[in-house]
Design a protein around this motif. Structure first.
Motif, PDB file in Angstrom:
ATOM      1  N   THR A  62      39.210  29.031  40.119  1.00 58.40           N
ATOM      2  CA  THR A  62      39.975  29.754  41.134  1.00 58.40           C
ATOM      3  C   THR A  62      39.413  29.461  42.520  1.00 58.40           C
ATOM      4  OG1 THR A  62      40.260  31.540  39.499  1.00 58.40           O
ATOM      5  CG2 THR A  62      40.881  32.023  41.779  1.00 58.40           C
ATOM      6  N   ALA A  63      38.090  29.508  42.634  1.00 58.06           N
ATOM      7  CA  ALA A  63      37.442  29.242  43.915  1.00 58.06           C
ATOM      8  C   ALA A  63      37.635  27.788  44.338  1.00 58.06           C
ATOM      9  CB  ALA A  63      35.960  29.576  43.823  1.00 58.06           C
ATOM     10  N   SER A 118      41.085  27.418  45.696  1.00 55.36           N
ATOM     11  CA  SER A 118      41.172  28.040  47.012  1.00 55.36           C
ATOM     12  C   SER A 118      40.532  27.141  48.072  1.00 55.36           C
ATOM     13  CB  SER A 118      40.479  29.403  46.991  1.00 55.36           C
ATOM     14  OG  SER A 118      40.514  30.007  48.269  1.00 55.36           O
ATOM     15  N   ASP A 125      46.878  28.876  47.650  1.00 54.66           N
ATOM     16  CA  ASP A 125      46.934  30.332  47.569  1.00 54.66           C
ATOM     17  C   ASP A 125      46.922  30.690  46.091  1.00 54.66           C
ATOM     18  OD1 ASP A 125      47.249  33.005  48.007  1.00 54.66           O
ATOM     19  OD2 ASP A 125      49.261  32.874  48.857  1.00 54.66           O
ATOM     20  N   TYR A 150      32.905  35.821  44.005  1.00 59.01           N
ATOM     21  CA  TYR A 150      33.901  35.372  44.982  1.00 59.01           C
ATOM     22  C   TYR A 150      34.667  36.584  45.526  1.00 59.01           C
ATOM     23  CZ  TYR A 150      32.857  31.067  42.454  1.00 59.01           C
ATOM     24  OH  TYR A 150      32.219  30.009  41.849  1.00 59.01           O
ATOM     25  N   LEU A 153      38.266  36.391  47.082  1.00 59.14           N
ATOM     26  CA  LEU A 153      39.401  35.923  46.287  1.00 59.14           C
ATOM     27  C   LEU A 153      40.023  37.066  45.498  1.00 59.14           C
ATOM     28  CD1 LEU A 153      38.068  32.505  44.962  1.00 59.14           C
ATOM     29  CD2 LEU A 153      39.373  32.992  47.031  1.00 59.14           C
TER      30      LEU A 153
END
Length: 207
Positions: free
Chosen positions: A58-59, A62, A67, A85, A88
């Motif tokens: 996910t990071a 990003s 998005d 994170y 997030l």
């Protein structure tokens, strides 16, 4: 909501054992190629990281300008992800995404790395159909899973944390195609002797 008590129990150990740098060069390349396909594609919307675990991918997404929201059924994995994170967004949900708040936005892309393996094969068609209903034509989908060499096989295996199944790449591609996702490309590899099974990364586009 499908909970994952096995992953709840090992969340901190998982974060210590599998830091972000543990990804192989091939895995990093697949995530980068997925992100590029999403940025260049015609569909605007949230990228959903299904089975995000402690949030490393996910990071990464990003950081690549997407998005993205991370989704996982394990409360404890999400606790670790939010600590690692804090900027997030993470939601507790399973692969069906029924509880995920999209804040009025559509889904522009989905990535599911080693998470669909925990969905019983009989439920996979419904999950993929749900994803198809939430994505528009051109949306990108990436799936990674432990694989099988036996043509057509879907085989349960002794995963250390939760029940899991591995799919032959052709069988996985067929399931995606039935749901409305056409294969763009795939990789099949055996990263090192510590990996018992081949691994498949399959990237598809919503027709």
């Amino acid at each position: 909501m499908v909970h994952q008590p096995g992953y709840d129990a090992v969340a901190d150990l998982y974060a210590d054992t599998f830091p972000p740098t543990c990804m192989t060069p091939l895995e990093r390349a697949v995530v980068a190629a997925f992100a590029e396909s999403v940025r260049e594609g015609p569909v605007d919307g949230l990228v959903v990281d299904v089975g995000c675990g402690v949030g490393h991918v996910t990071a990464e997404l990003s950081n690549r300008g997407l998005d993205v929201v991370g989704v996982d059924p394990s409360r404890e994995m999400l606790r670790v992800a939010r600590n690692l994170y804090p900027a997030l967004r993470f939601e507790q949900d399973d692969a069906r995404l029924a509880a995920t708040d999209l804040a009025g936005r559509g889904v522009g892309a989905i990535i599911a790395r080693y998470s669909l393996i925990h969905v019983p094969p009989s439920d996979i068609p419904d999950v993929l159909a749900e994803w198809a209903s939430r994505t528009g034509s051109g949306a990108v989908l990436a799936v990674a899973a432990q694989s099988s060499d036996a043509a057509g096989e879907v085989a349960e295996f002794d995963h250390a944390v939760a029940p899991a199944w591995r799919w032959h790449p052709d069988r996985l591609a067929e399931a995606l195609a039935t749901a409305g996702f056409d294969e763009m490309w795939r990789t099949v590899s055996r990263p090192d002797p510590s990996h018992r099974f081949p691994e498949v990364h399959l990237v598809a586009r919503r027709r």
